[in-house]
Design a protein around this motif. Structure first.
Motif, PDB file in Angstrom:
ATOM      1  N   ILE A 186       0.862  -1.179   0.000  1.00  0.00           N
ATOM      2  CA  ILE A 186       0.000   0.000   0.000  1.00  0.00           C
ATOM      3  C   ILE A 186       0.900   1.231   0.000  1.00  0.00           C
ATOM      4  N   VAL A 187       0.795   2.034  -1.034  1.00  0.00           N
ATOM      5  CA  VAL A 187       1.614   3.240  -1.160  1.00  0.00           C
ATOM      6  C   VAL A 187       0.744   4.452  -0.869  1.00  0.00           C
ATOM      7  N   VAL A 188       1.141   5.241   0.118  1.00  0.00           N
ATOM      8  CA  VAL A 188       0.423   6.460   0.461  1.00  0.00           C
ATOM      9  C   VAL A 188       1.275   7.649   0.023  1.00  0.00           C
ATOM     10  N   SER A 189       0.779   8.384  -0.976  1.00  0.00           N
ATOM     11  CA  SER A 189       1.524   9.523  -1.515  1.00  0.00           C
ATOM     12  C   SER A 189       0.810  10.819  -1.151  1.00  0.00           C
ATOM     13  N   THR A 190       1.553  11.730  -0.555  1.00  0.00           N
ATOM     14  CA  THR A 190       1.001  13.030  -0.177  1.00  0.00           C
ATOM     15  C   THR A 190       1.999  14.123  -0.538  1.00  0.00           C
ATOM     16  N   ARG A 191       1.542  15.349  -0.486  1.00  0.00           N
ATOM     17  CA  ARG A 191       2.466  16.463  -0.689  1.00  0.00           C
ATOM     18  C   ARG A 191       3.270  16.676   0.584  1.00  0.00           C
ATOM     19  N   PRO A 192       4.566  16.991   0.463  1.00  0.00           N
ATOM     20  CA  PRO A 192       5.386  17.155   1.662  1.00  0.00           C
ATOM     21  C   PRO A 192       5.050  18.412   2.436  1.00  0.00           C
ATOM     22  N   ASN A 193       5.251  18.332   3.750  1.00  0.00           N
ATOM     23  CA  ASN A 193       5.180  19.505   4.632  1.00  0.00           C
ATOM     24  C   ASN A 193       3.859  20.254   4.563  1.00  0.00           C
ATOM     25  N   GLY A 194       2.772  19.522   4.443  1.00  0.00           N
ATOM     26  CA  GLY A 194       1.474  20.169   4.484  1.00  0.00           C
ATOM     27  C   GLY A 194       1.144  21.044   3.301  1.00  0.00           C
ATOM     28  N   GLU A 195       1.802  20.841   2.168  1.00  0.00           N
ATOM     29  CA  GLU A 195       1.553  21.683   1.007  1.00  0.00           C
ATOM     30  C   GLU A 195       0.168  21.479   0.409  1.00  0.00           C
ATOM     31  N   ALA A 196      -0.531  20.425   0.834  1.00  0.00           N
ATOM     32  CA  ALA A 196      -1.842  20.126   0.259  1.00  0.00           C
ATOM     33  C   ALA A 196      -2.981  20.829   0.983  1.00  0.00           C
TER      34      ALA A 196
END
Length: 315
Positions: A63-73
């Motif tokens: 399971i790969v969880v991809s998010t923007r780093p450092n709260g950029e989202a």
């Protein structure tokens, strides 16, 4: 086979997995664990490739969880785009890629909980920047093993000290895994006559090589003799570990790697030998760490006790 599920939910992903399994014959019965990979958007493929290769030895659900780093989202609309890969596109595993945007990225644990294999161990891996305290992070709380990589942090040596301060049983780091071949070779040398006591040790490597520091810490802990380690910039040497010198009454034992993948072993009154000592890739490191799901007690001792005992010749 690859199935895309844009703007979806965990429930819809679970139903899609069941449908794929029923129609294509893919089964999860042989999966021995769930590997959860936390990474940044756009940086997933290298980690997925390593997991696919490792899955041939350890069949698993990835399971790969991809998010923007450092709260950029924070300003984005909450959304989860998913992709399911099975068959030739996933090695011997099932790969579920979750790309989370906006507020959906703030609950990593909630994203993966409904997708974990029932009654199977969970391993969490951060191939890039690791959380401040892996064991208490959202993904770390649900994992038996937690894998970080100090060399991928902005300051690898500082990251190593931080890992020591926050260590919990079940933690490990690829800086340690990359030492396996060095440790095996040094142990083999010392297991041959003459069986003399090692009086002093010198370890050298690149300034951004946390493996060099851990190797020195391991030798300090095991041999209980003075160990110095010398860290140099890339301009004065290659990256990674450069070499180890063991001082005994009969002379110096030198294991040095002047060029990538090949090391030179020099011992008193013996011919010089060239040895294969390659730098380990992500696949090799990951496959080794997945062979054990219990805490690595030796790594825990080295990082919590061995580091404090070092005498550095260049900090």
């Amino acid at each position: 086979m690859i199935v895309d599920l844009p703007d979806t939910t965990v429930s819809k992903i679970s139903k899609a997995l069941v449908k794929i399994r029923e129609e294509g014959g893919a089964v999860a019965l042989g999966r021995v664990l769930t590997l959860v990979i936390s990474t940044s958007l756009g940086a997933e493929e290298e980690a997925i490739e390593a997991a696919n290769e490792a899955s041939r030895e350890h069949p698993m659900r990835v399971i790969v969880v991809s998010t923007r780093p450092n709260g950029e989202a924070a300003t984005e609309e909450a959304r989860v785009d998913a992709q399911i890969r099975v068959g030739g596109d996933a090695g011997a595993s099932e790969v579920i890629v979750l790309k989370a945007y906006g507020d959906a990225a703030s609950d990593e644990e909630g994203l993966v909980t409904g997708l974990l294999l029932s009654d199977a161990p969970v391993v969490a891996w951060w191939p890039g920047v690791a959380p401040a305290v892996p064991a208490t992070s959202p993904l770390g709380r649900i994992a038996q093993r937690r894998i970080t990589d100090a060399s991928a942090q902005p300051n690898p040596q500082e990251a190593l000290r931080h890992l020591a301060a926050t260590y919990a049983p079940g933690d490990t780091d690829f800086a340690w895994t990359r030492l396996t071949l060095w440790r095996a070779q040094l142990a083999a040398v010392l297991d041959q006559p003459p069986y003399e006591t090692v009086e002093a040790v010198e370890v050298s490597g690149a300034v951004d090589s946390p493996s060099t520091t851990l190797l020195a810490a391991w030798l300090q802990l095991q041999l209980e003799v003075p160990v110095q380690y010398d860290l140099t910039n890339h301009s004065t040497g290659s990256s990674g570990i450069h070499g180890v010198q063991l001082k005994r009454a009969s002379g110096l034992i030198k294991l040095e790697r002047p060029i990538p993948n090949v090391a030179t072993l020099e011992q008193p009154n013996q011919p010089t030998h060239d040895l294969s000592l390659p730098r380990r890739n992500l696949r090799d490191c990951l496959a080794e760490e997945l062979r054990r799901l219990d805490p690595d007690d030796l790594y825990g001792e080295v990082i919590t006790r061995g580091l404090d005992q070092l005498t550095a010749s260049d900090r």
